[in-house]
Write a protein that holds these residues in place. Structure first.
Motif, mmCIF file in Angstrom:
data_model
loop_
_atom_site.group_PDB
_atom_site.id
_atom_site.type_symbol
_atom_site.label_atom_id
_atom_site.label_comp_id
_atom_site.label_asym_id
_atom_site.label_seq_id
_atom_site.Cartn_x
_atom_site.Cartn_y
_atom_site.Cartn_z
ATOM 1 N N CYS A 35 13.375 94.822 27.897
ATOM 2 C CA CYS A 35 14.553 93.997 27.732
ATOM 3 C C CYS A 35 15.583 94.527 28.722
ATOM 4 N N CYS A 40 20.529 97.678 25.748
ATOM 5 C CA CYS A 40 19.289 97.651 24.964
ATOM 6 C C CYS A 40 18.175 98.399 25.693
ATOM 7 N N HIS A 59 11.824 89.994 19.788
ATOM 8 C CA HIS A 59 13.035 90.780 20.061
ATOM 9 C C HIS A 59 14.116 89.927 20.709
ATOM 10 N N HIS A 65 18.891 88.453 23.209
ATOM 11 C CA HIS A 65 18.848 89.005 24.563
ATOM 12 C C HIS A 65 17.996 88.070 25.413
HETATM 13 ZN ZN ZN Z 1 17.093 93.781 24.011
#
Ligand code: ZN
Ligand code: ZN
Ligand code: ZN
Lengths: 822, 122
Positions: A35, A40, A59, A65
């Motif tokens: 990511c 993150c 995720h 994200h």
């Molecule tokens: Zn992330």
């Protein structure tokens, strides 16, 4: 176990690489993406696991994200996915388009680049735009989906767990999945299970239990300080100072063992300054004295004898090694073979066989001939990656184990690792294996190097000292210097350690078999060794985490030897025991349906002594390898109530009492009668070394020792030579004659320790020639198993009362057994 | 290589409610992404989508022998065929190509193959 001061990096725990999927741990670079949100930067894989979307898509959606980057070792190399035209990095907008004529693709964003008119005239086929995320998963040819095997071995995370951990990351970005499951301070720990989803779940269950036990052990041992200790001084063969003293134990909880570390202190007086030193217990004498070898010889107040204090120095080593082994099991896929991994976790896998050419004969040189059930055991074990051998008392499991190790070692799969929870068992096995002609190295904890051992010549430290080649003369010179002076200059010390380490390695590597305790398998000196074949003896006396230490060194074939009908591992912390830490891996595998191969011929007990244990604990399968005639004691005139049946239950009605410490029990009448029986044995010509007195209670053990010393009518020395011990400590051992004192005699409190059928089994199977049991039938008969034992003795006219020289059948009434053990 | 056969193939049970909720969130995220771009990118970007042919030629000349050519078919792990493609990426202002295998049955490959076939016929 003591790692010694030169092993600082003992627990460089194995960790998952940074790029492992934060959900499931998969870390194949072709299968993962990072990511790219700066706060993150976590990695996720492209497998769906148990959820509808792949982990990375999960995720991105849950965390909102939108940018990702490929791994540097992935087919495309380190690449941030972005629109070729405008640089947009929102993966939810990106897709591939192909060129019209060449085999070329580019990433293009859906809005606005895909809809820009100018593109239409160019060489790109906009109509074939293919979104990057398809069916809630990244395009599989861009980010590979991990193989089925990889997925099966990964952490099995649920959608709920994903939601929870994503929630947690919003406030603490470094939190792990373990943090979700951390129990509160007062929570009961999670109990052990039969099957585990994955090794992380396994670790999450056992980790807290090991910690509970460690904390309890620490608390208890550190509270064992004793003052007013009287010391006598001596010098060992290695010129080190040895202090002898009595370390009174108040209950049966703390047992000092050789290798334990104690601190000896002197408060100082008008002519001596205060002093203290740490040392290792090197032995416990028959007179219950502790021999402590001090680490430093300087300034020891050897002209003083009184007013010393002793503290226990607690070491976390063994617990640390268990935790490290469980972690390795979870994160390192090479720690055990995939097959063993799934079998240990209770997953249903198709049974595998080991392809090996079987030897023509299954015995081994230097060992006694094997009987049919032993041959069968060796043969089956060689063909299976996971096997259990159940060795009831006296059935020759050490010989069988040694034969197995011999054949394993001959298969050319590398060195064989042989372990057991106790040092005594390791020594016995090492000796037998060495008798087959295999090259054996017995690795001892550094703290036990001064402890004498029957297989000293096999120990690594001995072999290092006695390796006789010219290129080791430098090491020997330094060793001599160190022995003489007590210490070396720091340059010499460095050289000495390097030479020693190299020599240790050389010797260990040249062995066919390495023998050590389960905890010893976590020794840093073995950290670079791999063992495909592992045999663990007495495995039913080890906890699962303890058993896992030798297994995670690359195991592909494992043999667990033990007997789940005898006593299991000792767990001090009740909470941990209740949660199931006292269940061995062997037992769990039995519950999972692995059928143990049972050794069936016993060579210890007079046939009439093996009858009840065989019927009650082994479904009547135990056969006798000894005849009555071989167990007839020539010239011993002892008043057995039935001739040729050397056993009786001696009815006792005396009351139990709580011992002085308040934590144990004793029974004066039984003690007095034990002394009389011992005296009768001695008078009839039995040697003191042939007799063992066993009892479940430490209070009674201590009382009997004292009582015999004060009241025995024969020479004092004779009574001193008689071993009086707890039932538990006698597991694995035998004596010609056993006297069992049951102690418990009360109306309502029950029978405590005696309730455990496994303890009764151990107690009844220690004697070779004869057994005398002292107890109160009225109280014992409430428990079903004791009731049937009493009935058995009564039926054979061996339930007696009265004076020893005039024993009479007892007519005492039994109570109805309660259905459930209390 | 070790092969383990699980007796029961693991049946992944996805909670339908969970799946539905996830799908909703995913769509919302997509929609929001599209909408925000529409607002942001009032001014259309300039186009720079020329295929830099020199990159391909260069790689053909200097490529390792094992590299093969774009468009070659090779068997893939799943037993199907994959086609060797090049992905065009920008590193800063520099253009680069990287090799990538795309399964033959992907719509991307189908489209290119059709176009190639059509060109050949002409
Ligand atoms: Zn992330
Ligand atoms: Zn994952
Ligand atoms: Zn764009």
């Amino acid at each position: 176990d003591d790692p010694g001061d030169d092993d600082i990096h003992e627990f460089s725990k194995r960790d998952l690489p940074e790029h492992a999927c934060k959900y499931c741990g998969i870390h194949n670079p072709a299968c993962i993406v990072r990511c790219n949100v700066p706060s993150c930067r976590k990695w996720f894989c492209n497998s769906r696991g148990n959820t509808s979307g792949s982990h990375i898509v999960n995720h991105l959606v849950r965390a909102k994200h939108k940018e990702v980057c490929l791994h540097k070792d992935s087919p495309l190399g380190e690449t941030i996915l972005e629109c070729y035209n405008c640089g947009c990095r929102n993966v939810f907008l990106l897709g591939f388009i192909p060129a019209k004529s060449e085999s070329v693709v580019v990433l293009l964003c859906r809005e606005p680049c895909l809809s820009v008119n100018g593109l239409k005239d160019m060489n790109w086929d906009l109509s074939s735009w293919l979104p990057l995320i398809d069916d809630r998963c990244f395009l599989e040819w861009l980010v590979k989906v991990p193989s089925e095997q990889e997925q099966l071995r990964a952490r099995q995370i649920s959608a709920q767990q994903i939601n929870k951990v994503e929630e947690l990351w919003k406030t603490s970005p470094d939190a792990t999945l373990e943090d979700l499951e951390k129990p509160g301070v007062d929570d009961e720990p999670q109990p052990v299970a039969l099957k585990y989803e994955d090794a992380y779940q396994y670790q999450n269950v056992f980790g807290p239990l090991v910690k509970l036990e460690a904390d309890y052990d620490k608390m208890m041992k550190e509270s064992q300080s004793k003052d007013n200790i009287t010391v006598r001084w001596d010098i060992g063969l290695n010129k080190k100072r040895v202090a002898y003293f009595v370390f009174p134990k108040e209950d049966n909880e703390l047992r000092l063992v050789p290798g334990d570390e104690l601190r000896l202190r002197y408060p100082g007086d008008s002519t001596h300054s205060a002093w203290q030193s740490v040392g290792h217990v090197i032995k416990l004498t028959a007179q219950e004295e502790v021999a402590l070898e001090l680490r430093a010889s300087q300034g020891v107040p050897t002209d003083v004898n009184h007013n010393f204090s002793v503290d226990f120095v607690w070491k976390s080593t063994s617990f640390d090694r268990m935790q490290a082994a469980m972690k390795t099991f979870a994160v390192d896929e090479t720690s055990v073979s995939g097959y063993i991994y799934h079998r240990l976790l209770g997953h249903e896998v198709e049974l595998q066989t080991v392809r090996n050419t079987l030897p023509r004969r299954f015995g081994a040189p230097g060992l006694p001939e094997l009987n049919a059930s032993q041959v069968y055991a060796v043969k089956s074990v060689l063909q299976k990656p996971v096997s259990l051998i159940q060795g009831p008392p006296g059935t020759g499991k050490t010989v069988t184990s040694a034969a197995i190790v011999y054949h394993l070692a001959k298969q050319g799969q590398g060195q064989v690792l042989v372990c057991a929870p106790s040092n005594v068992a390791v020594d016995q096995l090492a000796e037998k294996i060495s008798a087959t002609g295999l090259k054996v190295v017995r690795l001892c904890a550094k703290s036990r190097e001064a402890v004498s051992s029957p297989v000293e010549h096999l120990t690594l430290h001995y072999q290092v000292r006695h390796l006789d080649t010219s290129d080791k003369s430098e090491l020997h010179k330094l060793q001599l210097l160190k022995d003489e002076q007590g210490e070396l200059s720091s340059a010499d010390e460095k050289k000495y350690k390097a030479l020693k380490r190299a020599t240790e390695r050389e010797i260990a590597q040249s062995a066919d078999v390495i023998c050590c305790t389960c905890v010893g398998a976590g020794d840093p000196r073995l950290s670079n060794f791999r063992f495909r074949q592992v045999l663990i003896d007495e495995s039913t006396q080890a906890t699962e985490p303890e058993c896992s230490i030798p297994l995670v060194l690359g195991c592909k074939q494992v043999v667990l030897v033990g007997d789940h009908c005898q006593l299991g591992p000792v767990i001090m912390c009740k909470k941990a025991a209740r949660a199931g830490l006292s269940q061995s891996l062997f037992e769990r595998l039995v519950l999972l349906g692995v059928k143990p191969i049972r050794l069936q011929v016993q060579y210890r007990m007079h046939p009439c002594l093996s009858e009840f244990p065989s019927n009650s604990f082994y479904e009547g399968t135990l056969q006798n390898g000894v005849t009555m005639h071989q167990r007839l004691s020539q010239g011993i005139d002892f008043p057995w109530p039935v001739p040729n049946r050397p056993m009786f239950f001696y009815v006792q009605m005396g009351q139990e009492e709580i011992s002085a410490s308040g934590t144990s029990y004793l029974n004066r009448t039984e003690s007095a009668n034990v002394e009389k029986i011992v005296t009768t044995f001695l008078k009839s010509g039995v040697n003191p070394s042939q007799i063992g007195v066993i009892t479940p209670y430490e209070g009674q053990r201590a009382y009997i020792v004292n009582h015999m010393a004060r009241n025995g009518s024969l020479r004092q020395q004779l009574y001193k030579e008689i071993e009086v011990a707890s039932v538990d400590s006698f597991q694995g051992r035998e004596k010609d004659y056993i006297i069992l004192s049951c102690v418990r005699s009360n109306e309502h409190q029950g029978i405590g320790f005696l309730n455990d059928p496994r303890r009764l089994n151990v107690a009844l199977t220690r004697a070779r020639y004869g057994i005398v049991i002292l107890g109160n039938p009225k109280v014992l008969s409430k428990q079903p198993l004791w009731n049937s034992l009493l009935t058995h003795y009564k039926e054979h006219e061996c339930l007696v009362e009265g004076a020893l020289n005039n024993l009479k059948q007892s007519m005492v009434q039994f109570q109805k057994p309660k259905k459930i053990y209390n | 290589e070790e092969h383990i056969k699980m007796k029961q193939k693991k049946v992944v049970e996805v909670d339908p409610a969970e799946a539905e909720e996830f799908e909703r969130e995913l769509r919302a995220l997509m929609q929001e992404s599209i909408d925000s771009r529409k607002l942001e990118m009032r001014a259309r970007p300039t186009l720079n989508m020329m295929i830099p042919m020199n990159l391909f030629e260069g790689s053909k000349d200097h490529g390792r022998i094992t590299d093969g050519e774009s468009g070659d078919e090779v068997p893939d792990e799943q037993g199907g065929n994959s086609v060797r493609f090049r992905v065009l990426v920008k590193k800063g202002n520099k253009q680069q190509t990287k090799q990538l295998y795309i399964p033959r049955d992907s719509s991307l490959v189908q489209s290119t193959k059709q176009k190639e076939a059509a060109e050949l016929e002409e």
